[in-house]
Design a protein around this motif. Structure first.
Motif, PDB file in Angstrom:
ATOM      1  N   GLY A 197      86.478 -86.549 -35.024  1.00  0.00           N
ATOM      2  CA  GLY A 197      85.894 -85.725 -36.059  1.00  0.00           C
ATOM      3  C   GLY A 197      86.907 -85.382 -37.134  1.00  0.00           C
ATOM      4  N   LEU A 239      82.910 -92.174 -40.636  1.00  0.00           N
ATOM      5  CA  LEU A 239      83.764 -91.752 -39.536  1.00  0.00           C
ATOM      6  C   LEU A 239      83.328 -92.491 -38.286  1.00  0.00           C
ATOM      7  N   LEU A 257      83.408 -91.752 -34.270  1.00  0.00           N
ATOM      8  CA  LEU A 257      83.703 -90.871 -33.154  1.00  0.00           C
ATOM      9  C   LEU A 257      83.888 -91.680 -31.886  1.00  0.00           C
ATOM     10  N   ARG A 311      74.411 -83.576 -31.520  1.00  0.00           N
ATOM     11  CA  ARG A 311      75.115 -82.728 -32.472  1.00  0.00           C
ATOM     12  C   ARG A 311      74.392 -81.394 -32.595  1.00  0.00           C
ATOM     13  N   LEU A 333      77.653 -90.803 -44.834  1.00  0.00           N
ATOM     14  CA  LEU A 333      77.554 -89.419 -44.367  1.00  0.00           C
ATOM     15  C   LEU A 333      77.071 -88.487 -45.467  1.00  0.00           C
ATOM     16  N   THR A 351      77.042 -82.347 -41.229  1.00  0.00           N
ATOM     17  CA  THR A 351      78.065 -81.426 -40.752  1.00  0.00           C
ATOM     18  C   THR A 351      77.585 -80.733 -39.475  1.00  0.00           C
ATOM     19  N   TYR A 383      79.806 -82.484 -32.835  1.00  0.00           N
ATOM     20  CA  TYR A 383      79.237 -83.654 -32.178  1.00  0.00           C
ATOM     21  C   TYR A 383      79.726 -83.696 -30.729  1.00  0.00           C
ATOM     22  N   THR A 436      83.435 -82.449 -30.980  1.00  0.00           N
ATOM     23  CA  THR A 436      84.372 -82.681 -32.072  1.00  0.00           C
ATOM     24  C   THR A 436      83.658 -82.342 -33.379  1.00  0.00           C
ATOM     25  N   VAL A 485      82.639 -82.389 -37.198  1.00  0.00           N
ATOM     26  CA  VAL A 485      82.528 -83.247 -38.375  1.00  0.00           C
ATOM     27  C   VAL A 485      82.071 -82.382 -39.549  1.00  0.00           C
TER      28      VAL A 485
END
Length: 120
Positions: A8, A17, A19, A37, A86, A91, A94, A114, A116
């Motif tokens: 993240g 990103l 993960l 998430r 994204l 946001t 996760y 994590t 994000v």
């Protein structure tokens, strides 16, 4: 089964990103893994899941379909969530989870999460 989510961070809208969810324990390879998430003030959302061998996978959430992809590498005991295009609404914290069922109605094991953050 123990799970460790990572990867993240802060990214601009439109960015990507990846993960990672690293698993340990002798039975990790026999479990399906899913990504979830939770954004502040919102319910937890089930995003995607992949079977223990990686032969079956699906994206559950309409909000990420076409942008997020799940994969796994059992030689590294790791499941990935590739997140592209994204948006600020992605946001959230996760989490990865593991279960013997691919449905993930009640996951047996959870990682720590994590964060994000997607800036506009």
């Amino acid at each position: 089964v123990q799970l460790q989510a990572s990867g993240g961070g802060l990214v601009q809208a439109g960015g990507s990103l990846r993960l990672s969810c690293e698993g340990s324990g002798t039975t990790f390879k026999n479990h399906a893994v899913g990504w979830f998430r939770q954004a502040p003030g919102k319910e937890r959302e089930f995003l995607a899941a992949i079977s223990w061998a990686g032969a079956s996978s699906y994206v559950n959430a309409d909000s990420v379909r076409g942008r997020f992809t799940i994969s796994r590498d059992n030689t590294k005991n790791t499941v990935y969530l590739q997140m592209n295009s994204l948006r600020p609404e992605d946001t959230a914290i996760y989490y990865c989870a593991a279960d013997q069922s691919l449905s993930f109605l009640r996951p047996s094991y959870w990682g720590q999460g994590t964060l994000v953050t997607v800036s506009s």
